[in-house]
Design a protein around this motif. Sequence first.
Motif, short mmCIF file in Angstrom:
data_model
loop_
_atom_site.label_atom_id
_atom_site.label_comp_id
_atom_site.label_asym_id
_atom_site.label_seq_id
_atom_site.Cartn_x
_atom_site.Cartn_y
_atom_site.Cartn_z
N ARG A 89 0.82 -1.21 0.00
CA ARG A 89 0.00 0.00 0.00
C ARG A 89 0.86 1.26 0.00
O ARG A 89 0.53 2.25 -0.67
CB ARG A 89 -0.93 -0.02 1.21
CG ARG A 89 -2.00 -1.11 1.13
CD ARG A 89 -3.05 -0.92 2.22
NE ARG A 89 -2.50 -1.22 3.54
CZ ARG A 89 -2.56 -2.40 4.12
NH1 ARG A 89 -3.15 -3.41 3.50
NH2 ARG A 89 -2.04 -2.59 5.33
N ALA A 90 1.96 1.22 0.75
CA ALA A 90 2.85 2.39 0.78
C ALA A 90 3.47 2.62 -0.60
O ALA A 90 3.62 3.77 -1.04
CB ALA A 90 3.94 2.19 1.84
N ALA A 91 3.85 1.55 -1.29
CA ALA A 91 4.42 1.70 -2.63
C ALA A 91 3.41 2.31 -3.59
O ALA A 91 3.75 3.12 -4.47
CB ALA A 91 4.90 0.35 -3.14
N GLU A 92 2.13 1.94 -3.43
CA GLU A 92 1.10 2.54 -4.27
C GLU A 92 0.98 4.04 -3.99
O GLU A 92 0.80 4.84 -4.92
CB GLU A 92 -0.24 1.85 -4.03
CG GLU A 92 -0.31 0.43 -4.60
CD GLU A 92 -1.68 -0.20 -4.38
OE1 GLU A 92 -2.40 0.28 -3.46
OE2 GLU A 92 -2.02 -1.15 -5.11
N PHE A 98 5.47 11.16 -1.57
CA PHE A 98 6.82 10.72 -1.21
C PHE A 98 7.10 10.84 0.28
O PHE A 98 8.21 10.53 0.71
CB PHE A 98 7.86 11.53 -2.00
CG PHE A 98 7.72 11.39 -3.49
CD1 PHE A 98 8.07 10.21 -4.12
CD2 PHE A 98 7.22 12.42 -4.25
CE1 PHE A 98 7.94 10.07 -5.48
CE2 PHE A 98 7.08 12.29 -5.63
CZ PHE A 98 7.44 11.11 -6.24
N SER A 99 6.13 11.29 1.06
CA SER A 99 6.34 11.40 2.50
C SER A 99 5.99 10.10 3.23
O SER A 99 6.12 10.03 4.45
CB SER A 99 5.48 12.54 3.06
OG SER A 99 4.10 12.28 2.85
N THR A 100 5.55 9.10 2.50
CA THR A 100 5.16 7.83 3.13
C THR A 100 6.38 7.13 3.72
O THR A 100 7.39 6.94 3.04
CB THR A 100 4.50 6.91 2.09
OG1 THR A 100 3.36 7.58 1.53
CG2 THR A 100 4.06 5.61 2.73
N ARG A 101 6.26 6.73 4.99
CA ARG A 101 7.32 5.98 5.66
C ARG A 101 6.66 4.84 6.46
O ARG A 101 5.53 4.96 6.90
CB ARG A 101 8.14 6.87 6.61
CG ARG A 101 8.84 8.02 5.94
CD ARG A 101 9.96 7.55 5.02
NE ARG A 101 10.66 8.68 4.44
CZ ARG A 101 10.29 9.33 3.35
NH1 ARG A 101 9.20 8.93 2.70
NH2 ARG A 101 10.97 10.35 2.90
N LEU A 102 7.41 3.78 6.65
CA LEU A 102 6.92 2.62 7.39
C LEU A 102 7.88 2.27 8.52
O LEU A 102 9.10 2.46 8.38
CB LEU A 102 6.76 1.41 6.46
CG LEU A 102 5.70 1.50 5.36
CD1 LEU A 102 5.78 0.26 4.48
CD2 LEU A 102 4.32 1.64 5.94
N PHE A 156 12.93 0.40 1.38
CA PHE A 156 11.83 1.19 0.82
C PHE A 156 11.84 2.61 1.38
O PHE A 156 11.63 3.58 0.64
CB PHE A 156 10.50 0.51 1.15
CG PHE A 156 9.29 1.37 0.87
CD1 PHE A 156 8.80 1.49 -0.41
CD2 PHE A 156 8.67 2.08 1.90
CE1 PHE A 156 7.71 2.30 -0.67
CE2 PHE A 156 7.58 2.88 1.64
CZ PHE A 156 7.09 2.98 0.35
N ASN A 157 12.06 2.74 2.69
CA ASN A 157 12.11 4.09 3.29
C ASN A 157 13.23 4.92 2.68
O ASN A 157 13.05 6.12 2.40
CB ASN A 157 12.28 3.98 4.80
CG ASN A 157 11.03 3.44 5.48
OD1 ASN A 157 9.93 3.57 4.96
ND2 ASN A 157 11.19 2.85 6.66
N ARG A 158 14.40 4.29 2.49
CA ARG A 158 15.50 5.04 1.86
C ARG A 158 15.15 5.41 0.42
O ARG A 158 15.48 6.52 -0.04
CB ARG A 158 16.78 4.19 1.90
CG ARG A 158 17.34 4.00 3.30
CD ARG A 158 18.75 3.43 3.25
NE ARG A 158 18.79 2.11 2.64
CZ ARG A 158 18.64 0.97 3.32
NH1 ARG A 158 18.44 1.00 4.63
NH2 ARG A 158 18.69 -0.21 2.70
N MET A 159 14.49 4.48 -0.28
CA MET A 159 14.09 4.80 -1.65
C MET A 159 13.09 5.95 -1.68
O MET A 159 13.20 6.87 -2.51
CB MET A 159 13.48 3.55 -2.29
CG MET A 159 12.99 3.78 -3.72
SD MET A 159 11.83 2.51 -4.27
CE MET A 159 10.39 2.95 -3.27
N ALA A 160 12.10 5.91 -0.76
CA ALA A 160 11.11 6.98 -0.72
C ALA A 160 11.76 8.32 -0.38
O ALA A 160 11.40 9.36 -0.95
CB ALA A 160 10.01 6.64 0.30
N GLU A 161 12.73 8.29 0.55
CA GLU A 161 13.44 9.53 0.90
C GLU A 161 14.22 10.06 -0.30
O GLU A 161 14.24 11.26 -0.59
CB GLU A 161 14.36 9.28 2.09
CG GLU A 161 15.08 10.52 2.60
CD GLU A 161 14.12 11.56 3.15
OE1 GLU A 161 14.46 12.76 3.08
OE2 GLU A 161 13.05 11.17 3.65
N GLY A 162 14.89 9.15 -1.02
CA GLY A 162 15.63 9.57 -2.22
C GLY A 162 14.71 10.12 -3.29
O GLY A 162 15.02 11.13 -3.95
#
Length: 542
Positions: free
Chosen positions: A271-274, A281-285, A300-306
């Motif tokens: 769901r976060a990836a969706e 891009f602020s989604t974190r888990l 995934f968190n590092r990817m979202a931050e990047g």
Amino acid sequence: MRPSDLFQPLAGMHQSLLARLALVVVALTFATTGALFIGIDFFITRQFDDLRQERLLRLAERVQTAVAEERRRLDGITQLLVNDTELRNSTYYHLFLAGERAHPRAAIERAAEAFDLDRIELWRTDGRPIVDHGADVAFAAPRRAGDGLTRASGAVWLTAQRPLTRDHVDIAWLRLARPLQEMLDQRFGDAGEFEVRLAGNGPPHAGDLRVALDRREDVFVDVRVPDTAGAALNEVKRLVGQVLALSGLLMMLIFVSFLRWQLRPLLALHRAAERVGRGDFSTRLAATGSREIAGLIDAFNRMAEGLKRSHEMEERLRHQEQLSAIGRVAARVAHSINNPLSVIHNLARLMQRQPANDTQREDIESILHHSNRAIHTVELLLQYGRPVKPRLEDCDLREVVADICRRWASRNAAAIDLRAETAAPALLDRLQFEELLENLLDNAAEAAPGEPIEVHLEVEEGQAELRVRDRGPGFSPEAREHLFEPFHTTKADGNGLGLASALAIARAHGGDMALGEGPGAEIIVRMPLSRMEGTASGRAAP
């Protein structure tokens, strides 16, 4: 509803990792349970069969022993009777001295009664019968001494026969006989735990043991044991099957629940990836679950931050490109339009000083008004096209916001609901920040005339967050996508540079702007905080 619609929820189950693992668990559970049940069934059945076979063999041995004992008993009685003087003399008198036949009959009857004999016969040596007593059966004439099993009149008999001798000469034959089945019933009929019957011509029944008593005479008996152990075994197997089935089902449910619990972070990650795919891009888990899944969530968190940094950098670059393009356009407009507009404006001011009628004065004032608007637009273009270089100074953002709101409310006779309770030290260009905030207040007042404007300042995680919210209808989805773009406006007489200029000022201070969720229209300004100590006043931003 079409029948295919009923199976629509199951259409993608073959692609689900959880569904595949659940199917594997179900298959393994059934395979393990089945193998265990088959193993137990085979082992227990074999043990019971071995025990039953061993019992049948012991019973067969008892039957053979009983038959042998009965044969020896009959042979012993026969030997005793042939040595009986009365029987021997009465037979001799009858055969050779024309004695009465009643004398040997009386002797045979006494012997039958004394020894409880079923059949007793006295034969001449030439094969003719003398006298018999007991059951009506047709035996062949005796030929040799001994005991055995004989078929006669559709039955099998235990027989024993010996010659009667006088002065070492055989004068007659004595035969004793007893029905085999009667003897078996007498010896084993009351046992109740098994059954012995003469074998027929066909094969034995399932579970019976066929025992040979006399192969020469083709005499066999079938030993049958009531299959109480088999019934108990079937009940045990049924109970074991139920226990194994319930255990397997319980194990399957526990394992599937455990898998679902373990894979829950993967569902959250999906769901976060969706959400990231939609641009959030602020989604974190939180990194939960096993080590492998936690490592995947960290990645995934590092990817979202990047991706967030890349998106912000892309937005800034795009904004800078827009500023550069507007700057070039502004310079061209200033060169081509500004001077003619100045001439028109100055000539209109000169004409205003000359005598004129009302119609002429109205036309001159219209020329002055629209030339002023054009000159103002050109000035905004020139200002927007130039890079924003704030002159930073240490200040408390809370005090700056309060001063700006007070002056603006006094000047515009409007109500502002200000909530700013926490000090917010920051490096600001007061004049530029005042331009930014007044721009937002003007927009809010135009969106909801006469309604109070909410201004909230909060401090959290090293940054100040300023929220300006009106009570108007809010932004449409199309307007939300292009709100901060230059020349995009929702006003009939707007130029679309107000929010774009405010965004440029916020980013020049290291901050940013975003849209809130409402209700109404909400603009969020994020500014970085700094320490008050050790900073120099009045320094320009690099």
